[in-house]
Design a protein around this motif. Structure first.
Motif, PDB file in Angstrom:
ATOM      1  N   UNK A 205       0.822  -1.218   0.000  1.00 19.73           N
ATOM      2  CA  UNK A 205       0.000   0.000   0.000  1.00 19.73           C
ATOM      3  C   UNK A 205       0.854   1.266   0.000  1.00 19.73           C
ATOM      4  N   UNK A 206       2.006   1.207   0.672  1.00 17.15           N
ATOM      5  CA  UNK A 206       2.924   2.356   0.645  1.00 17.15           C
ATOM      6  C   UNK A 206       3.431   2.587  -0.776  1.00 17.15           C
ATOM      7  N   UNK A 207       3.757   1.488  -1.462  1.00 12.41           N
ATOM      8  CA  UNK A 207       4.205   1.590  -2.859  1.00 12.41           C
ATOM      9  C   UNK A 207       3.134   2.247  -3.725  1.00 12.41           C
ATOM     10  N   UNK A 208       1.903   1.809  -3.571  1.00 13.02           N
ATOM     11  CA  UNK A 208       0.814   2.342  -4.392  1.00 13.02           C
ATOM     12  C   UNK A 208       0.574   3.822  -4.104  1.00 13.02           C
ATOM     13  N   UNK A 209       0.762   4.204  -2.861  1.00 13.80           N
ATOM     14  CA  UNK A 209       0.476   5.585  -2.481  1.00 13.80           C
ATOM     15  C   UNK A 209       1.626   6.532  -2.820  1.00 13.80           C
ATOM     16  N   UNK A 210       2.861   6.099  -2.549  1.00 12.34           N
ATOM     17  CA  UNK A 210       4.000   7.011  -2.674  1.00 12.34           C
ATOM     18  C   UNK A 210       4.930   6.678  -3.837  1.00 12.34           C
ATOM     19  N   UNK A 211       4.747   5.508  -4.464  1.00 10.61           N
ATOM     20  CA  UNK A 211       5.590   5.157  -5.608  1.00 10.61           C
ATOM     21  C   UNK A 211       6.909   4.527  -5.236  1.00 10.61           C
ATOM     22  N   UNK A 212       7.251   4.446  -3.968  1.00 14.60           N
ATOM     23  CA  UNK A 212       8.479   3.811  -3.524  1.00 14.60           C
ATOM     24  C   UNK A 212       8.390   3.541  -2.019  1.00 14.60           C
ATOM     25  N   UNK A 213       9.340   2.735  -1.536  1.00 14.02           N
ATOM     26  CA  UNK A 213       9.403   2.431  -0.105  1.00 14.02           C
ATOM     27  C   UNK A 213      10.675   3.044   0.453  1.00 14.02           C
ATOM     28  N   UNK A 214      10.526   4.008   1.327  1.00 15.60           N
ATOM     29  CA  UNK A 214      11.672   4.649   1.985  1.00 15.60           C
ATOM     30  C   UNK A 214      11.656   4.229   3.454  1.00 15.60           C
TER      31      UNK A 214
END
Length: 673
Positions: free
Chosen positions: A620-629
């Motif tokens: 879900x983080x990927x879908x929302x922000x485009x990457x995982x930091x």
């Protein structure tokens, strides 16, 4: 670092997936340093132990136990050692003193077969070469090279032989030798077209009446059981081949090396741990072959007719401005064919290659009007509008009867026919690659002793002959290129915004490729009966499939594999791509495909329920922000993550989720560049 317990679970799952039972192995945990241990799996059998599996938390630790393990293996007569961390598998082939990556462990039946081949194998070069009277000198040279290279452990060999010089004949002879020498028992042969596969199947049945031979029609694992010689096309080997163990075949032979997409070839071939022999007919500028028999060699040896190129591009009436643009250009083309080929005064047979149906219809009509022969067609047309029966009927009339003298075609006569009677070839289109040029030349390159034909004239309107790098060069003194060979192949799966098409590595944006495909299918749907049948959800025969492939082949090299890579949808077939092009099949969104890939990936891993829930958070983080930091995570999420994952495992999971996201969202409709 992984726990040894996790490694054990992953190895056990992989073994179960290919037919092993847990009771088949004795498992021991061995300490080799203060901090490290490894798992040793031994076959639990009254028979001799022929393989070991070593499970390590980190593969790099194998260097610490390598000498001891290999020494023990040689003393016990063990043939293979498999080293794995639960994900990556490396095979140490003690029999051939070689190591390489594998896509899976060996299955029980395959292990028995390969062990039998190892202990009964003979040297190929010591076998007598049968049927010497029908073998030309270069056939014998190729067989001798193949025999010597394979005996020395070479596992990937490329044989370049120009079309028309007996590649299939050579392949049949060498397969027979490999079977007799126990070099291979299970052999997969990949060709261009279904009808070509059927023809080779009949030749094998005649040559090997006591050996099971069959066509692979679906690529399912059931097709690989039973028979020893399997023949198919790349299009038939769909994604289900990945359900097979890496040891399913002993040898893979490709007769389609000129035409198959390199990425697809690497994925399929890299899956199998097998001897690989590639037959090509033309080499690129930087390509090398282990054995090379060029068109220059064949002409010098009198195997093929001498090829004479006549460039027609300097004709003052035939300029770049109006090539293929209007009726005037069609008239000029027909007039020039008559002028250069002397149609009214010669009995020489001619094949004309055009770029479109409209051009072909116009040229055929003008030629027939200009050359009336008492109501008989002087020129006849072959297009995708003709079914296979009609094509065979027209070609046979052209070959055996006085009329027609000229055969005009659109993408229909580049492969699959051999007409020694042809003395003229006229090319009215820009070709895509040297391989395509060679295929066209080969339609009439054979010598015809009945008509005393020893020359083939090529009338080239686009200087296509300039792309050939092996025609007007002097033959090399040696046809053999000795290459050092100790290579390991690890399959790679990459996604980009561009698609490589054609034999000359031409690139096109995937979005442009999809647009051209949809435009072309919508155009064909107005008149093409096969496309109309697909839209009406009718079943397709093998003949229909071959005709469809010929119909869609143009300068964009439309094919099932290219479409899979363009749409980034590996689970679809050509029929579904046709439906997709006209809007009768809905394309899943990038987000839907991302969700599906995450689900599939989780199923193949050994995650706990808590870990799966956290992976959904990452998704879900990927879908929302485009990457995982990870550094930007708040303290609570970091503590939660570190409590359910070991640090290295967490980094691996984050990388994998991000990789799936990039792969699925990198389709040309996305905003990733």
């Amino acid at each position: 670092m992984k726990r040894l317990q996790d490694v054990d679970q992953q190895i056990s799952l992989k073994l179960l997936n290919i037919g092993w039972e847990t009771s088949d192995f004795d498992k021991r945990e061995i300490t080799f340093s203060k901090e490290h241990k490894y798992l040793l799996y031994l076959q639990n059998s009254t028979n001799n132990i022929v393989s070991k599996i070593i499970g390590l938390a980190e593969l790099r630790h194998f260097s610490k136990i390598k000498r001891k393990v290999l020494t023990e293996a040689k003393l016990l007569g063990i043939s293979w050692i498999f080293i794995s961390d639960g994900e990556t598998i490396i095979l140490w082939d003690i029999f051939n003193d070689d190591s390489r990556y594998l896509s899976s462990f060996y299955s029980p039946n395959d292990l028995q077969r390969k062990y039998y081949l190892n202990i009964t194998r003979k040297e190929l070069k010591k076998l007598p070469i049968e049927d010497l009277q029908n073998l030309r000198s270069f056939h014998r040279e190729a067989i001798e090279y193949l025999s010597d290279a394979i005996d020395k452990g070479k596992r990937s060999i490329k044989i370049n032989m120009v079309l028309g010089t007996g590649r299939t004949f050579l392949m049949l002879k060498f397969v027979k030798m490999m079977i007799h020498a126990k070099v291979a028992q299970k052999i997969l042969i990949i060709v261009n077209f279904v009808h070509e596969a059927s023809q080779i199947l009949e030749r094998f049945k005649s040559e090997f009446p006591n050996i099971g031979c069959s066509l692979i029609t679906s690529g399912n694992s059931s097709d690989f059981t039973g028979n020893d010689i399997l023949i198919t096309t790349s299009n038939k080997l769909n994604s289900s081949f990945q359900s097979l163990s890496s040891s399913s075949i002993d040898a893979l032979i490709r007769l389609d090396a000129d035409n198959v997409n390199l990425t697809k070839r690497n994925i399929i071939d890299g899956h199998f741990d097998a001897l690989k022999i590639y037959f090509s007919s033309v080499l690129g500028n930087d390509e090398k072959a282990d054995f090379n028999y060029t068109i220059s060699d064949a002409i010098k040896d009198g195997v093929l007719a001498q090829v004479k190129f006549i460039s027609v591009t300097d004709e003052k009436y035939y300029t770049n401005q109006h090539r293929h643009d209007d009726n005037e250009s069609r008239f000029i083309e027909a007039e020039m064919i008559k002028k250069y080929v002397s149609l009214n005064e010669s009995d020489r047979k001619t094949i004309v290659y055009t770029s479109s149906k409209f051009q072909a219809y116009t040229v055929t009509a003008i030629l027939n009007e200009a050359c009336p022969q008492h109501g008989i067609k002087y020129a006849e047309l072959v297009t995708s509008d003709n079914n296979s029966f009609e094509v065979n009927e027209i070609v046979n009339r052209f070959r055996y009867n006085e009329f027609p003298k000229i055969l005009v075609n659109v993408n229909m006569l580049e492969t699959g026919i051999d007409i020694p009677e042809v003395e003229n070839i006229v090319i009215l289109k820009k070709l895509n690659s040297p391989a395509q040029m060679h295929q066209i030349i080969s339609r009439g390159s054979r010598i015809n002793e009945i008509t005393n034909k020893d020359k083939l004239y090529i009338y080239d309107y686009f200087n296509n002959f300039e792309m050939l790098n092996d025609l007007n060069k002097a033959p090399k003194k040696s046809r053999i290129n000795y290459l050092d060979e100790k290579e390991s192949y690890k399959p790679k799966f990459e996604t980009s915004l561009f698609l490589e098409i054609g034999g000359n590595s031409h690139q096109i944006r995937k979005s442009d490729y999809i647009k051209k495909w949809e435009e072309y299918i919508k155009f064909l749907s107005q008149s093409d009966p096969i496309i109309q049948g697909i839209l009406e959800h009718k079943s397709m025969s093998h003949t229909n499939e071959d005709e469809l492939l010929k119909t869609i082949t143009n300068e964009y090299h439309f094919s099932e594999e290219n479409l899979k890579n363009a749409y980034n949808m590996q689970d679809m077939n050509l029929k579904e791509f046709v439906l997709l092009a006209v809007g009768k099949l809905v394309k899943k969104s990038n987000e839907e495909r991302f969700n599906e890939q995450i689900i599939n990936w989780k199923k193949n891993q050994n995650f706990t329920r808590t870990q799966e829930i956290f992976i959904d958070v990452l998704k879900n983080i990927c879908l929302k922000k485009g990457k995982i930091n990870y550094k930007a995570f708040n303290v609570t999420i970091k503590r939660l993550a570190e409590s359910i994952f070991i640090q290295n495992d967490l980094e691996t999971v984050i990388r994998e989720v991000h990789k799936i996201y990039k792969n699925e969202m990198s389709n040309d409709n996305s905003n990733i560049t």
